[in-house]
Motif scaffolding. Structure first.
Motif, short mmCIF file in Angstrom:
data_model
loop_
_atom_site.label_atom_id
_atom_site.label_comp_id
_atom_site.label_asym_id
_atom_site.label_seq_id
_atom_site.Cartn_x
_atom_site.Cartn_y
_atom_site.Cartn_z
N GLY A 1 -33.81 22.76 10.15
CA GLY A 1 -33.05 23.98 9.87
C GLY A 1 -32.56 24.02 8.43
N GLY B 1 -33.33 25.70 5.93
CA GLY B 1 -33.19 27.00 5.27
C GLY B 1 -31.91 27.73 5.66
N GLN C 1 -27.63 28.14 6.57
CA GLN C 1 -26.40 28.04 5.78
C GLN C 1 -25.99 26.58 5.56
N SER D 1 -22.68 20.48 16.31
CA SER D 1 -22.32 21.27 17.49
C SER D 1 -21.16 22.22 17.17
N SER E 1 -16.74 24.76 13.33
CA SER E 1 -16.34 26.09 13.80
C SER E 1 -16.25 27.08 12.64
N1 NAP Z 1 -22.20 29.48 11.86
C1 NAP Z 1 -21.13 29.10 12.54
O1 NAP Z 1 -20.08 29.76 12.53
C2 NAP Z 1 -21.18 27.82 13.36
C3 NAP Z 1 -20.05 27.47 14.12
C4 NAP Z 1 -20.09 26.29 14.85
C5 NAP Z 1 -21.22 25.49 14.84
N2 NAP Z 1 -22.32 25.87 14.12
C6 NAP Z 1 -23.50 25.00 14.14
O2 NAP Z 1 -23.75 24.58 12.81
C7 NAP Z 1 -25.15 24.39 12.63
C8 NAP Z 1 -25.59 25.13 11.38
O3 NAP Z 1 -25.30 26.51 11.53
P1 NAP Z 1 -25.58 27.56 10.36
O4 NAP Z 1 -24.37 28.38 10.20
O5 NAP Z 1 -26.17 26.85 9.20
O6 NAP Z 1 -26.68 28.47 11.07
P2 NAP Z 1 -27.90 29.26 10.42
O7 NAP Z 1 -27.57 29.69 9.06
O8 NAP Z 1 -28.28 30.27 11.45
O9 NAP Z 1 -29.02 28.14 10.32
C9 NAP Z 1 -29.76 27.69 11.43
C10 NAP Z 1 -31.16 27.47 10.96
O10 NAP Z 1 -31.95 27.02 12.08
C11 NAP Z 1 -33.19 27.69 12.01
N3 NAP Z 1 -33.85 27.72 13.31
C12 NAP Z 1 -33.68 28.60 14.33
N4 NAP Z 1 -34.54 28.31 15.32
C13 NAP Z 1 -35.26 27.24 14.92
C14 NAP Z 1 -36.31 26.49 15.50
N5 NAP Z 1 -36.81 26.79 16.70
N6 NAP Z 1 -36.81 25.45 14.80
C15 NAP Z 1 -36.35 25.14 13.58
N7 NAP Z 1 -35.37 25.82 12.97
C16 NAP Z 1 -34.83 26.86 13.64
C17 NAP Z 1 -32.86 29.07 11.51
O11 NAP Z 1 -34.02 29.70 11.00
P3 NAP Z 1 -34.12 31.32 11.03
O12 NAP Z 1 -32.98 31.81 10.18
O13 NAP Z 1 -35.46 31.57 10.47
O14 NAP Z 1 -33.96 31.71 12.46
C18 NAP Z 1 -31.84 28.76 10.42
O15 NAP Z 1 -32.45 28.47 9.19
C19 NAP Z 1 -25.80 24.86 13.92
O16 NAP Z 1 -26.06 23.74 14.72
C20 NAP Z 1 -24.75 25.71 14.58
O17 NAP Z 1 -24.90 25.72 15.99
C21 NAP Z 1 -22.32 27.01 13.37
#
Ligand code: NAP
Length: 282
Positions: A7, A9, A11, A99, A148
């Motif tokens: 992942g 690419g 955030q 998570s 979070s």
């Molecule tokens: N954002 C929040 O507020 C938040 C809060 C609590 C926990 N988290 C956790 O923190 C982590 C990072 O979150 P983030 O904010 O960086 O999310 P994000 O920006 O949505 O990044 C997630 C990445 O995973 C990729 N992805 C989706 N499906 C995939 C697959 N099948 N195989 C490989 N890559 C895949 C997405 O690609 P595409 O963009 O191309 O789909 C995206 O680049 C995650 O585990 C999330 O559950 C996030």
């Protein structure tokens, strides 16, 4: 260390690359380069690169969309994580799984510690929790970093959305009865960098310190960015019906960070200030 990032690419993925590249050899995998749902592909990528660590940041993160795409959310967040965990085990690599506070139901009334009972109230939270369980069952050495309300320089998040809306409208409605801990993605990446140099594995709550409502969070964003002319109107979550139920209060207590002598993250206000003034140059 040789570190594979899934992942990459996203955030957090981008922040991880920024934080880890100076000291480590990185194998950077965006979704296009490695789909974690494809077990064979995951096994091959890990076998071919034999990393010391896998930081698994890939996830299906659209909380509302997950309610309609249940199979896909579980395929990525639960079974995709299982694939990564199995590959980490085969390679004898340390597994780092990111998570969420949404593993909790939000009814505790104060901040959650790592040993509190989980009880997710939406599909996203359920799928991420099953991912945690796979990691715990499969991997001998792992970190589960629950975070979070994540924001960072890349990607769409609450901070960038509020800033964009504030430039278009003179009045914004914000929910004032849901509470959590905003978290600056670069500080979460900093925790992971620190954790790699230690062997105090387990579940950690990694969010900025303190708790606020979405309304208070938006107010602080506008204050720091100097956009005080925009009027914020507090509204209840029931005025904003969304497909996924959210926990009412899911801020995270960093007990494991304190007990294990890790560097504590800043307060959410301090980090928001750094992000807006230094990263976004307000
Ligand atoms: N954002 C929040 O507020 C938040 C809060 C609590 C926990 N988290 C956790 O923190 C982590 C990072 O979150 P983030 O904010 O960086 O999310 P994000 O920006 O949505 O990044 C997630 C990445 O995973 C990729 N992805 C989706 N499906 C995939 C697959 N099948 N195989 C490989 N890559 C895949 C997405 O690609 P595409 O963009 O191309 O789909 C995206 O680049 C995650 O585990 C999330 O559950 C996030």
């Amino acid at each position: 260390m040789k570190i594979l990032i899934t992942g990459a690419g996203g955030q957090l993925g981008r922040e991880l690359v920024r934080a880890l590249a100076p000291e480590h050899q990185l194998i950077v995998k965006t979704r296009a380069e490695l789909d974690v749902v494809d077990e064979e592909e995951v096994m091959r990528a890990v076998r071919e690169s034999s990393p010391d660590v896998i930081v698994h940041a890939a996830a299906f993160t659209q909380v509302d969309l997950a309610e309609q795409h249940i199979e896909q959310a579980f395929a990525v967040n639960a079974f995709g994580t299982r694939n990564v965990a199995l590959a980490a085990k085969n390679a004898r690599a340390l597994m780092v799984y990111v998570s969420t506070d949404y593993v909790f139901d939000g009814t505790k009334g104060c901040a959650y510690v790592e040993r509190d009972r989980t009880n997710p109230v939406n599909i996203y939270g359920q799928s991420k929790l099953l991912g945690e369980k796979f990691v715990q069952m499969i991997c001998e050495r792992f970190y589960i970093a629950r975070t979070s309300w994540l924001y960072g320089a890349s990607g769409s998040n609450f901070v960038t959305k509020v800033l964009a809306l504030a430039k278009q409208r003179s009045e914004l409605q914000m929910v004032n009865d849901q509470f959590g801990s905003p978290t600056y993605a670069s500080e979460l990446a900093g925790f992971i960098r620190e954790a790699l140099g230690r062997n105090q594995y387990g579940v950690f709550h990694v969010s900025n310190r303190g708790c606020c409502s979405r309304y208070e969070f938006a107010q602080e964003i506008l204050n720091i960015a100097g956009l005080n002319t925009v009027k914020l109107v507090p509204v209840g979550a029931d005025g904003f019906p969304l497909p996924a139920v959210r926990p009412v209060r899911s801020d995270l207590d960093d007990e494991a960070i304190r007990n294990n002598g890790f560097t504590r993250l800043n307060t959410w206000q301090e980090s928001l200030r750094s992000f807006l003034l230094e990263d976004l140059r307000y």
